[in-house]
Design an enzyme around this catalytic site. Structure first.
Site, PDB file in Angstrom:
ATOM      1  N   SER A  81      -9.605   0.959   2.677  1.00 48.54           N
ATOM      2  CA  SER A  81      -8.782   1.838   1.891  1.00 48.54           C
ATOM      3  C   SER A  81      -7.645   1.124   1.166  1.00 48.54           C
ATOM      4  O   SER A  81      -6.997   1.722   0.313  1.00 48.54           O
ATOM      5  CB  SER A  81      -8.173   2.916   2.798  1.00 48.54           C
ATOM      6  OG  SER A  81      -7.351   2.337   3.789  1.00 48.54           O
ATOM      7  N   SER A  90      -9.905  -1.768   6.709  1.00 45.16           N
ATOM      8  CA  SER A  90      -9.298  -1.420   5.419  1.00 45.16           C
ATOM      9  C   SER A  90      -8.481  -2.521   4.760  1.00 45.16           C
ATOM     10  O   SER A  90      -8.090  -2.367   3.595  1.00 45.16           O
ATOM     11  CB  SER A  90      -8.433  -0.161   5.569  1.00 45.16           C
ATOM     12  OG  SER A  90      -9.238   0.985   5.660  1.00 45.16           O
ATOM     13  N   LYS A 128       0.845  -1.195   0.000  1.00 44.53           N
ATOM     14  CA  LYS A 128       0.000   0.000   0.000  1.00 44.53           C
ATOM     15  C   LYS A 128       0.884   1.250   0.000  1.00 44.53           C
ATOM     16  O   LYS A 128       1.977   1.244   0.579  1.00 44.53           O
ATOM     17  CB  LYS A 128      -0.895  -0.057   1.247  1.00 44.53           C
ATOM     18  CG  LYS A 128      -2.007   0.955   1.331  1.00 44.53           C
ATOM     19  CD  LYS A 128      -2.875   0.667   2.567  1.00 44.53           C
ATOM     20  CE  LYS A 128      -4.036   1.626   2.722  1.00 44.53           C
ATOM     21  NZ  LYS A 128      -4.916   1.261   3.868  1.00 44.53           N
TER      22      LYS A 128
END
Lengths: 72, 462
Positions: free
Chosen positions: B160, B184, B84
């Site tokens: 996310s 997330s 990420k």
């Protein structure tokens, strides 16, 4: 944090609106931009969460004061 | 030489690492094939924020050199992975999905998670798209084109860590890392049909990630199997060498006390999710002991976690909220600005509620060993469905709030169209049991990762 969802409608209550603007101004944050109505609406949403946790009965016997110091 | 078991992108982390170790395939070949696949598919999917092709190829060449010379190698030697966009990578600015960070100086060192992956031999393919500063569950709070769900390009990937889930689902990386504050890792993993594991709070260091909420942030893997999640998690947790995944297989279910929630707690679930969940419960009923449990901790968690997340995020971004609030993505800035104005008593009370939630879950886990819940009450939403978004974190937020280990595995919905996720929750530091149960669910065939139609129809890479 409400991680999703549409922008909330700005509330109709002018006193609430003024309170949020004053809180922002006191911290030196901008409060006169066209989007500030959305900030007021978001504050109202967070306040609903504050109200919700205020209704949860906290039992001092089971939930003593937090301890932050070193533990032996 | 390509291993006879199939295309490289279909191999598990464990099998690919074995193939590289056996020299059936070189690290360079594996890296090149993943980079080709990214070049072919990512312009459509938008999983990657940056592709580090040059440094990945250099690292793969070094990995092959090490094998040639018989040097010591790690458990992820030569395995192409991606992280990420909020993990610090030495020599690069950490953007965390924001244009506000584009002028930042490069990170001086890797985040602990990235350093541990590299130390284990993983090859870093690039960074993955996310909601700005991890504030969201859709990967639509982004300045880039939205990350698309490979099962239906018109639907959200979840967030996310949306890029992390899409990259695994579409075969653009063997495994990825995400972060999870309120769901997330688990939400995008469920919506994209992959495995996602949020370990016990604190089990994997968050040092070197851009925080959303210091006291709630977790780091964990997204993979195509539970065995892979177990291996990557153990590397992240610093196990040297990482322990083997469970060999108990389906026997891990025998006699297990499995908690399930009453129908009233599942009422927000769609018919598709409910049906898939009930099918799993029926499948495990014969060999486990089902215990219906309920707790107010679920209901208490949502407002309290929301306050803590918002206030901690606003604290972290306080200077920018004062100086340039409109530079944040429009989807997150109003709430950040509002959170900066909440009274301190609200935050402290929310933390006290958190203590009560932990206590209630501790009592719950006196009568059960694991809890099973749907990961999300609904399948992937169409992009722009703002109302449905409110439901996405319903079954994830309470468990990150309490810091409990939670694993999502893909299960089949009745239509087998869009993925459905099932979550296994355990006691704090019972991560091994949670992973064992996930492996058992795979062994009895109720949990499995399928290839999305989009990726399956794309050019093969072998």
């Amino acid at each position: 944090m409400r991680q999703s969802g549409p922008p909330r409608e700005a509330p109709e209550d002018p006193a609430f609106d003024r309170l949020v603007r004053d809180l922002a101004a006191a911290q030196g944050m901008p409060s006169d931009d066209p989007e500030f109505g959305e900030v007021v609406a978001a504050f109202r949403g967070l306040w609903a969460a504050v109200d919700a946790i205020g209704r949860i009965p906290i039992d001092p016997a089971r939930e003593p004061a937090p301890r932050y110091g070193p533990r032996s | 030489m390509i291993p006879p078991t199939g295309p490289i992108d279909g191999l598990s982390v464990v099998d690919l690492a074995d193939a590289i170790r056996r020299r059936d395939v070189t690290a360079t070949e594996a890296c090149d094939r993943y980079l080709e696949r990214i070049a072919d598919l990512d312009p459509t999917l938008n999983a990657f924020a940056s592709v580090l092709a040059g440094s990945a190829r250099d690292a793969a060449a070094r990995a092959d050199f090490a094998l040639d010379r018989g040097l010591p190698i790690g458990p992820l030697h030569g395995v192409p992975m991606a992280v990420k966009d909020l993990f610090a990578i030495a020599g690069r600015p950490t953007l965390a999905g924001s244009v506000m960070r584009e002028g930042d100086p490069p990170a001086r060192e890797d985040s602990v998670a990235v350093a541990r992956l590299r130390s284990a031999g993983a090859i870093l393919l690039g960074t993955l798209n996310m909601d700005e500063f991890a504030a969201g569950l859709c990967t639509e709070h982004t300045h880039r084109p939205p990350t698309r769900n490979p099962w239906d390009l018109e639907r959200i990937a979840g967030g996310s860590s949306g890029g992390s889930a899409v990259a695994v689902s579409a075969g653009l990386a063997a495994a990825t890392l995400g972060s999870d504050t309120n769901g997330s890792i688990r939400v995008p993993a469920a919506l994209c049909g992959v495995v996602g594991f949020k370990p016990t709070y604190g089990r994997v260091p968050t040092t070197g990630i851009t925080p959303l909420s210091w006291s709630l942030d977790h780091v964990g893997p997204l993979t195509r199997s539970v065995g892979d999640a177990s291996l990557v998690y153990r590397v992240l947790a610093g196990e040297r060498p990482p322990a083997q995944a469970s060999s108990r297989g389906e026997q891990a279910l025998d006699g297990l006390r499995v908690g399930i929630l009453p129908d009233s707690a599942l009422r927000l679930s769609s018919a598709i999710v409910l049906r898939a969940f009930q099918d799993v419960i029926e499948s495990v009923a014969g060999r486990t002991r089902l215990v219906e449990v309920d707790t107010p901790a679920l209901e208490w968690s949502h407002p309290a976690a929301g306050i803590i997340t918002a206030v901690e995020a606003a604290t972290y971004h306080y200077a920018d909220l004062r100086a340039r609030p409109l530079a944040f993505h429009r989807g997150i800035r109003s709430e950040l600005r509002a959170a900066a104005l909440l009274p301190a008593t609200a935050y402290v009370r929310a933390q006290r509620v958190r203590g009560m939630v932990r206590d209630r879950f501790a009592r719950l886990f006196e009568v059960i060993d694991v809890l099973l819940v749907p990961t999300t009450p609904i399948t992937a939403l169409r992009r722009g469905d703002l109302e449905g978004r409110k439901l996405l974190g319903h079954f994830t937020q309470p468990f990150s709030f309490a810091g409990l280990p939670a694993l999502t595995v893909p299960i089949d919905g009745p239509a087998e169209r869009l993925p459905v996720g099932l979550t296994v929750v355990g006691r704090p530091f019972d991560d091994d049991l949670v992973l064992d149960v996930g492996i058992a669910l795979e062994a009895i065939g109720v949990a499995r990762t399928r290839r999305p139609t989009f990726a399956a129809s794309a050019p093969a890479i072998s």
